[in-house]
Design an enzyme around this catalytic site. Structure first.
Site, PDB file in Angstrom:
ATOM      1  N   HIS A 237       9.654 -11.547 -15.705  1.00  0.00           N
ATOM      2  CA  HIS A 237       9.136 -12.064 -16.979  1.00  0.00           C
ATOM      3  C   HIS A 237       8.076 -13.158 -16.743  1.00  0.00           C
ATOM      4  O   HIS A 237       6.986 -13.108 -17.313  1.00  0.00           O
ATOM      5  CB  HIS A 237      10.335 -12.607 -17.767  1.00  0.00           C
ATOM      6  CG  HIS A 237      10.029 -13.286 -19.055  1.00  0.00           C
ATOM      7  ND1 HIS A 237      10.345 -12.732 -20.282  1.00  0.00           N
ATOM      8  CD2 HIS A 237       9.442 -14.487 -19.347  1.00  0.00           C
ATOM      9  CE1 HIS A 237       9.977 -13.556 -21.249  1.00  0.00           C
ATOM     10  NE2 HIS A 237       9.428 -14.631 -20.717  1.00  0.00           N
ATOM     11  N   GLU A 238       8.394 -14.112 -15.885  1.00  0.00           N
ATOM     12  CA  GLU A 238       7.460 -15.229 -15.665  1.00  0.00           C
ATOM     13  C   GLU A 238       6.160 -14.766 -15.014  1.00  0.00           C
ATOM     14  O   GLU A 238       5.087 -15.289 -15.306  1.00  0.00           O
ATOM     15  CB  GLU A 238       8.105 -16.332 -14.822  1.00  0.00           C
ATOM     16  CG  GLU A 238       9.327 -17.006 -15.447  1.00  0.00           C
ATOM     17  CD  GLU A 238       9.098 -17.554 -16.836  1.00  0.00           C
ATOM     18  OE1 GLU A 238       7.948 -17.856 -17.202  1.00  0.00           O
ATOM     19  OE2 GLU A 238      10.096 -17.666 -17.583  1.00  0.00           O
ATOM     20  N   HIS A 241       3.872 -13.602 -17.603  1.00  0.00           N
ATOM     21  CA  HIS A 241       3.075 -14.706 -18.173  1.00  0.00           C
ATOM     22  C   HIS A 241       1.936 -15.102 -17.235  1.00  0.00           C
ATOM     23  O   HIS A 241       0.805 -15.304 -17.667  1.00  0.00           O
ATOM     24  CB  HIS A 241       3.942 -15.952 -18.390  1.00  0.00           C
ATOM     25  CG  HIS A 241       4.902 -15.864 -19.532  1.00  0.00           C
ATOM     26  ND1 HIS A 241       4.562 -15.356 -20.759  1.00  0.00           N
ATOM     27  CD2 HIS A 241       6.203 -16.258 -19.638  1.00  0.00           C
ATOM     28  CE1 HIS A 241       5.615 -15.442 -21.575  1.00  0.00           C
ATOM     29  NE2 HIS A 241       6.624 -15.975 -20.917  1.00  0.00           N
TER      30      HIS A 241
HETATM   31  N1  ARG Z   1      12.879 -18.482 -21.273  1.00  0.00           N
HETATM   32  C1  ARG Z   1      12.016 -18.035 -20.251  1.00  0.00           C
HETATM   33  C2  ARG Z   1      10.595 -17.793 -20.795  1.00  0.00           C
HETATM   34  O1  ARG Z   1      10.370 -17.617 -21.953  1.00  0.00           O
HETATM   35  C3  ARG Z   1      12.552 -16.828 -19.496  1.00  0.00           C
HETATM   36  C4  ARG Z   1      13.259 -15.743 -20.209  1.00  0.00           C
HETATM   37  C5  ARG Z   1      13.752 -14.723 -19.202  1.00  0.00           C
HETATM   38  N2  ARG Z   1      14.700 -13.769 -19.717  1.00  0.00           N
HETATM   39  C6  ARG Z   1      15.559 -13.084 -18.916  1.00  0.00           C
HETATM   40  N3  ARG Z   1      16.367 -12.185 -19.435  1.00  0.00           N
HETATM   41  N4  ARG Z   1      15.615 -13.276 -17.645  1.00  0.00           N
HETATM   42  O2  ARG Z   1       9.642 -17.733 -20.032  1.00  0.00           O
HETATM   43 ZN    ZN Z   2       8.567 -16.250 -21.606  1.00  0.00          ZN
END
Ligand code: ARG
Ligand code: ZN
Ligand code: CA
Length: 417
Positions: A237-238, A241
């Site tokens: 996920h990161e 971004h």
């Molecule tokens: N809260 C973090 C973000 O918005 C990461 C979310 C990751 N989710 C997961 N299921 N690992 O960047």
């Molecule tokens: Zn995120």
């Protein structure tokens, strides 16, 4: 044919601008986004040129393990096994080799993508020294818990490796936060939701992950991970971004978008693992890595997300350079008859040594007159040999192994300062 293509692209751009430039998005992000749209359109048009659909984009990574002086494999000083379990997930997810890709609902199967983006572990450090633990750099940060502000100011600047050669990934205890990332510079995006601007970009660029959301317990439940985040998807996920993706909901209601046509509009992020959730007149794509669901639920990036990430990679500062980095390349042995690979050669100051399945017992360094300048017994595996005190010139290195001797020429260059 050319005419047809041109028409397709210009109509695409017009379409994107018409639909996507809504007022709720702040203006600098809109301009970043328009720029990306144009580049995407251009990329679609030029696909047959430099990089084709088959091109695999390789990003070298270094994992900075920020501990508090614990011995290896304890507390924050994570084991190599944990790091490599994470690395494996990353490549599986981005190449759609994740075994749970089978669980992508049929209706989303058609847009699910192998992004063709891959990650490679750094093999040499910023000084050119061969790394003992490939891809891993350990550092004592002197604390057992960190907040974002302190981490940015006190840990990143002294530990970051050249962000045009390495994607820097830090792992530590983030006091409850799962992770955060730097968005590509120039986006104008407001901070929040897991991404932030890079004001002093070059010393803080990269991704930070909490140690309890790092690595995967999929094969063996061996690491100390939070149940909902135990499959390594936080890093997936990161890095989304880091390569310019935002949450699929656009972090708002149905009027907000993520600028990807093939992710549905969503009335906010989806939490937990609620399959069949409907909002904005369609089913939420809770399986998308850029939603907010649990790790067990996530299993896809879409084609448009992949295209967006690759466009950012090709164009964005401190992203496009990564594709040319050589820090993760495994050096090839120019002489396959040799068991020992010396690199670089010519060398300056030191040489790296790479060998498998043999034991070096000792080595000697001769000059061209046949005089022995150094003689060394070897007890542990050799990684580098320093040339302190030797002047520039040609040398012969003689290695004694259990059953044979190998002689190699090495050219030592003067240091230029
Ligand atoms: N809260 C973090 C973000 O918005 C990461 C979310 C990751 N989710 C997961 N299921 N690992 O960047
Ligand atoms: Zn995120
Ligand atoms: Ca969308």
């Amino acid at each position: 044919m050319f005419f047809h293509l041109a028409l397709f692209c210009s109509s695409l751009v017009a379409f994107c601008q018409e639909r996507r430039c809504d007022s709720v998005i702040d203006s600098s992000f809109t301009s970043f986004n328009q720029e990306i749209e144009l580049l995407i359109a251009k990329k679609k048009k030029n696909q047959h040129r430099l990089r084709t659909e088959e091109t695999v984009y390789v990003i070298p990574v270094v994992f900075h393990i920020i501990h508090n002086g614990e011995p290896m494999n304890q507390g924050l000083n994570l084991s190599m096994a944990q790091v490599y379990s994470q690395f494996e997930v990353l490549n599986q997810d981005f190449r759609r080799r994740n075994s749970d890709s089978l669980r992508t609902p049929k209706k989303f199967g058609g847009v699910a993508a192998d992004t063709k983006i891959e990650f490679a572990l750094a093999r040499i450090d910023p000084l050119g020294v061969r790394m003992k633990e490939i891809g891993i750099h350990r550092y004592n940060g002197g604390r057992n818990i960190w907040n974002r502000t302190d981490f940015e100011a006190l840990v990143k600047p002294p530990t970051i490796w050249n962000p045009t050669e390495y994607l820097n990934i830090w792992v530590t205890d983030l006091s409850g936060l799962l992770g955060y990332s730097k968005f590509p510079t120039g986006s104008g995006l407001q901070e929040g939701g897991g991404w932030e601007q890079s004001p002093n970009g070059a010393v803080t660029d990269g991704v930070v992950i909490d140690f309890q959301a790092f690595g995967s317990n999929k094969t063996i439940r061996q690491f100390n991970l939070r149940t909902k985040y135990s499959l390594g998807r936080t890093l997936t996920h990161e890095i989304g971004h880091f390569l310019g993706l935002i949450h699929i909901s656009g972090d708002g209601g149905c009027e907000k978008d993520d600028f990807c046509e093939d992710t549905p509009l969503q009335d906010g992020n989806s939490y937990d693992c609620k399959g069949g959730l409907v909002s904005c007149g369609a089913e939420n794509m809770v399986q998308n890595y850029m939603d907010y669901s649990d790790d067990t639920c996530m299993n896809l990036f879409t084609k448009e997300q992949a295209l967006r990430m690759k466009t950012v990679l090709e164009n964005s500062i401190r992203r496009k350079e990564l594709l040319l980095s050589k820090v993760a390349i495994k050096p090839v042995n120019p002489n396959p008859a040799n068991s020992i690979l010396l690199f670089p050669n010519p060398a300056i100051k030191f040489v790296n040594i790479d060998y498998d399945n043999i034991t070096i017992q000792s080595y000697l360094i001769y000059n061209q007159l046949g005089q022995i300048l150094r003689q060394q017994q070897v007890s542990e595996k050799l990684y580098t040999i320093d040339f302190d005190g030797l002047s520039a010139g040609l040398y012969f290195m003689v290695f004694y192994m259990d059953k044979k001797i190998e002689i190699q020429k090495l050219l030592l260059l003067d240091q230029v300062n």
